[in-house]
Design a protein around this motif. Structure first.
Motif: not given
Lengths: 224, 224
Positions: B79-84, B102-106, B117-131
């Motif tokens: 939705d324009r600048e957001h992902l819903v 927001k498009l720049n979040e998480g 494509l993004l593939a993380i096999s473990r501890e996705a929450y520790k990825d620096p891009r994670f929010k």
């Protein structure tokens, strides 16, 4: 693990003679299935690339020929009451856009009208629905496989695979052509949308307007 | 015929012990490949049925869950600048349409922004891009696989597959999600077209207007 796979150190030769051809058969089937899967993935990839619709159709035709080893693959698209030849693997360039069939003419017209897959393994020209046009050499081919091109539940064209000689169409070939008819329909729909528009419209809204959490369906639903 | 398939009446047990596990492996791979092929065929079939866009998305989500055995499959649309959040396999009904990134979040925002494509096999929450948003339980899941939803070369959403526990994403799973991102894009495009319009427009014309028999490309091409 099924008994036939249990590893034995002193097998009876009867077991061995059963398993070896089975492994060979499995390998052939796996290869064919993987090939078909890759074909769908390639076709799907066309949907996101910046190609003309003509390039998409020609790309699909080339992949069909590679997979089915057919002699001819033709795509006809609707122009109201007519089907117009729009893509071909054979050098019919001068015929593209010129070969026109009415919806009630020939095998191709039947497929569009009835919205059904048609598979004829030999003597397609003897079928009562056949009509000789004489514009294309395919009129004399033995074997004919044809599926409707569909977009939003409407027939918008036909895709044909033909062989000079008699050919028994496999279930995989029939399934392939059915799916490609649907994918060509998607490509036609995508071509109707301006890329710039896609950046400004609210995609989420269209989905959510049809979202029914628990209650009865609303009177007007956006249908995809 | 390769030597390992030649039928022998008195095999050495070493040969036998090689071929039997091979047949087992082939059978498992064939089953998995056929399953993936059927999934694509089913998704393609959605494109021609008279379903709401919400029904198409939910149908795709259900098939992803069945194939990947993931704990969560979520579809976000732009939705324009957001992902819903627009579809989910988990009972997040109250969150559909409400969870907005927001498009720049998480991680999801990164996939939309980078169109990768993004593939993380473990501890996705520790990825620096994670929010951490805290709106969905998926925030604490170990494993994350995500692909952009694309229509006419533009990112219009994201599709995510998540596992509570660590999970090594297979090549088949990555390929599947990439293709489904493209197919969801097709479904969005199809939903923009009125079915009635499809009966009156000249599909052939759109293709032929971009047809270049031999000469140079015209200045304006209809791109699909």
């Amino acid at each position: 693990m099924p008994p036939e796979y249990q590893v034995k150190t002193a097998p009876a030769s009867a077991d061995y003679n059963e398993i070896v051809p089975k492994a060979k058969d499995l390998e052939v089937r796996l290869q064919r299935t993987e090939q078909q899967l890759r074909l769908f993935q390639k076709v799907s990839r066309f949907m996101v690339r910046d190609m003309t619709l003509q390039e998409v159709l020609q790309g699909i035709v080339a992949m069909v020929v590679e997979f089915t080893e057919c002699d001819s693959c033709l795509v006809y698209l609707c122009d109201r009451e007519h089907l117009v030849l729009c893509a071909s693997n054979t050098p019919h360039e001068s015929q593209i856009g010129r070969v026109r069939l009415k919806l009630n003419e020939g095998l191709t017209g039947w497929v569009a009208r009835e919205r059904r897959l048609l598979a004829i393994s030999r003597e397609a020209y003897k079928d009562p629905r056949f009509k000789y046009f004489g514009e294309l050499p395919e009129d004399s081919y033995e074997s004919f496989l044809s599926a409707p091109v569909i977009a939003r539940n409407r027939v918008v064209g036909v895709i044909n695979v033909q062989y000079r000689q008699a050919h028994q169409h496999s279930g995989g070939e029939m399934e392939l052509l059915t799916t490609l008819g649907e994918q060509v329909g998607c490509a036609l729909a995508l071509a109707r949308i301006e890329p710039q528009l896609l950046e400004t419209i609210n995609h989420a809204e269209l989905v959510l307007s049809s979202f029914v959490p628990a209650g009865p369906a609303p009177a007007a639903r956006s249908r995809a």
